[in-house]
Design an enzyme around this catalytic site. Structure first.
Site, PDB file in Angstrom:
ATOM      1  CB  SER A 148      -0.948  -0.041   1.201  1.00  0.00           C
ATOM      2  OG  SER A 148      -1.937   0.951   1.100  1.00  0.00           O
ATOM      3  CE  LYS A 194     -15.807  12.941  -8.414  1.00  0.00           C
ATOM      4  NZ  LYS A 194     -16.520  14.062  -7.746  1.00  0.00           N
TER       5      LYS A 194
END
Length: 409
Positions: free
Chosen positions: A82, A121
C-alpha cells in the site's frame, strides 16, 4: 561539517503503519542528512501501509531531497504494501531483501463511506500519483498502475525483473557495496555515490516519536479512551480523590490525539456512551442485571463499530475489546457500587450518627424536658408526645445537645 560527514550514510527504520510520527521521524532524518552533507539516506522499510497524508509527506520529502534516498525493503519477510509501495517507488534507489514483497496499493477508505463515484475518484487520484512517481524515477509505470487498480503484488525477483526496483541485497552491508559508484540524479544534479567505506549512522526514533507512534495504534487509543472515561467518572462520584481525575484527563487528551487520525463512527461512540450510562443506572436502580446486560451489549457493539473503515489496519482487535468490556463491567458493578454504598451509608461519627438510633427514657419526657440513654450516653430530650420512664425511644432530630425523640412503638 562537510569534511566530517562526507562519507556518512544515515539509516532510518520504518517498521509498522505509516502514520504522522513515522512521517515526522523520516522527514527529520532526511533534513539531518542535508545538514550533515551525508552521502545517502537509507530507509529500511517494513510496512503494511498506512495513512495517505503521512505517505505523501514522506514521498514529497524524498522527491525534493538533495541527498540520494535509498529505500530498502528489509529484513527478510518484510513488505512494502500500500503506502509502502509509493514510498519505495519514490526513492532514488529502490532495493529489496530476499523473501520480501511489494504492491497491493489500492486505496482503502478511512473515515466516511465511499460511493462508487467517490471510490473511483480516489482510485484515479492514487493512480495518477503513483504513475507520476514511477515516471520520474524511470520505473515500470504499467506495474505501478496495476498495483493501485488491481492490487497486484510482486516478490523481490519479480519486481527486479519488471524494473520496479533497482537491485536485491542480502543485508545492509551488501547494499552499501552494490550502490557504491552509482550515479544518481537529485534536485541539485547528478551525484556519484561513494558508500563502500562509508560510516553508518543509524538514527532511531526519539522518545517523543516512539511514544506518539505507540499511542497512534487504534487499540491503544481505545484503551486510553476507556481509562479516561473511568478516571473522570470515578472522580465525579468521589470528589476530591484527584488522582483518578488527573489520570483520566491525561488519558483522554492522549486518546484525542490518537483519534484525530482515525475514522470515528459517531453512532458507535454513542453506543459506548449509552453502555456507560446503563452501568451507572444499575448502581442506582435494582434491575436484577438487566441494565448491566444492556450496557455490555451496547459496549461491545460500539467497540466493534468504533472505527468506521474497511481497512484492517485500523480495526479494533477482539482480544482488546473483550478484556476492556469485562474490566468496564467490573469497574461499574463492583467498584462504583461500593463507592455508591459508601456514599449512602449513614455517618458513623458526629451527631448525625444518633438519628435513627434506639434508646431508653430515663425520666418521663414531654415537650419541655426529659433524659434518655442513647449509645451508652445520657442526653437531654424532648418529645411531641408524652413518653414514660423506661419506654424505648427512637431519635428523630438533634438540636444542639438536646435530642428530639419519639416512642419506638
Amino acid at each position: 561539517p562537510i569534511s566530517l560527514y562526507a562519507k556518512e550514510v544515515i539509516v532510518l527504520t520504518i517498521n509498522g503503519i505509516i502514520n504522522p510520527p513515522h512521517a515526522e521521524y523520516t522527514i527529520k532524518g532526511i533534513q539531518k542528512a542535508h545538514e550533515h552533507n551525508a552521502e545517502a539516506v537509507i530507509i529500511q522499510l517494513d510496512t503494511p501501509g498506512g495513512l495517505d497524508t503521512s505517505m505523501r509527506s514522506i514521498v514529497k520529502e524524498i522527491l525534493n531531497s538533495q541527498v540520494p534516498i535509498v529505500v530498502y525493503v528489509s529484513p527478510k519477510g518484510a513488505r512494502a504494501a500500500s503506502a509502502g509501495a509509493f514510498i519505495t517507488l519514490a526513492a532514488h534507489i529502490a532495493a529489496m531483501a530476499p523473501g520480501t514483497n511489494i504492491g497491493a496499493a489500492h486505496p482503502v477508505a478511512i473515515g466516511e463511506k465511499m460511493d462508487k463515484t467517490m471510490a473511483e475518484k480516489i482510485t484515479n487520484d492514487a493512480v495518477a500519483y503513483i504513475k507520476s512517481i514511477a515516471k520520474q524515477r524511470e520505473r515500470n509505470i504499467e506495474w505501478a498502475e496495476k498495483a493501485v487498480r488491481k492490487s497486484i503484488s510482486s516478490t523481490e525477483t519479480e519486481a527486479l525483473k519488471l524494473k520496479v526496483i533497482d537491485l536485491i541485497a542480502d543485508d545492509l552491508n551488501s547494499l552499501l557495496k552494490d550502490i557504491n559508484g552509482m550515479k544518481i540524479k537529485t534536485v541539485k544534479g547528478e551525484v556519484t555515490l561513494n558508500t563502500k567505506s562509508a560510516k553508518i549512522n543509524k538514527i532511531e526514533m526519539n522518545f517523543r516519536e516512539r511514544f506518539l507512534n505507540f499511542i497512534s495504534d487504534p487499540n491503544i487509543a481505545y484503551i486510553l479512551l476507556m481509562i479516561g472515561i473511568y478516571g473522570i467518572i470515578f472522580e465525579l462520584s468521589n470528589p476530591g480523590a484527584i488522582l483518578p481525575g488527573v489520570i483520566g484527563a491525561i488519558s483522554l487528551l492522549l486518546a484525542f490525539y490518537s483519534l484525530q487520525t482515525l475514522p470515528i463512527n459517531y453512532a458507535a461512540a454513542g453506543l459506548i456512551l449509552l453502555g456507560v450510562i446503563l452501568f451507572i443506572l444499575e448502581l442506582k436502580f435494582a434491575s436484577y442485571g438487566l441494565l448491566t446486560l444492556g450496557g455490555v451489549i451496547c459496549f461491545i457493539l460500539g467497540s466493534i463499530m468504533l472505527f468506521d473503515t474497511a481497512n484492517p489496519l485500523f480495526k479494533l482487535s477482539l482480544s482488546v475489546i473483550i478484556p476492556v468490556t469485562l474490566v468496564t463491567v467490573l469497574f461499574f458493578v463492583i467498584l462504583l457500587r461500593l463507592a455508591y454504598k459508601a456514599y449512602k451509608r449513614k455517618p458513623v461519627t458526629g451527631v448525625e450518627e444518633l438519628i435513627g438510633l434506639r434508646g431508653v427514657a430515663k425520666t418521663d419526657i414531654d415537650r419541655q424536658k426529659g433524659m434518655v440513654m442513647v449509645h451508652g450516653e445520657l442526653w437531654q430530650a424532648v418529645s411531641d408526645e408524652e413518653i414514660k420512664k423506661d419506654e424505648e425511644i427512637i431519635v428523630e432530630e438533634v438540636k444542639g445537645l438536646t435530642l428530639k425523640v419519639r416512642r419506638a412503638n
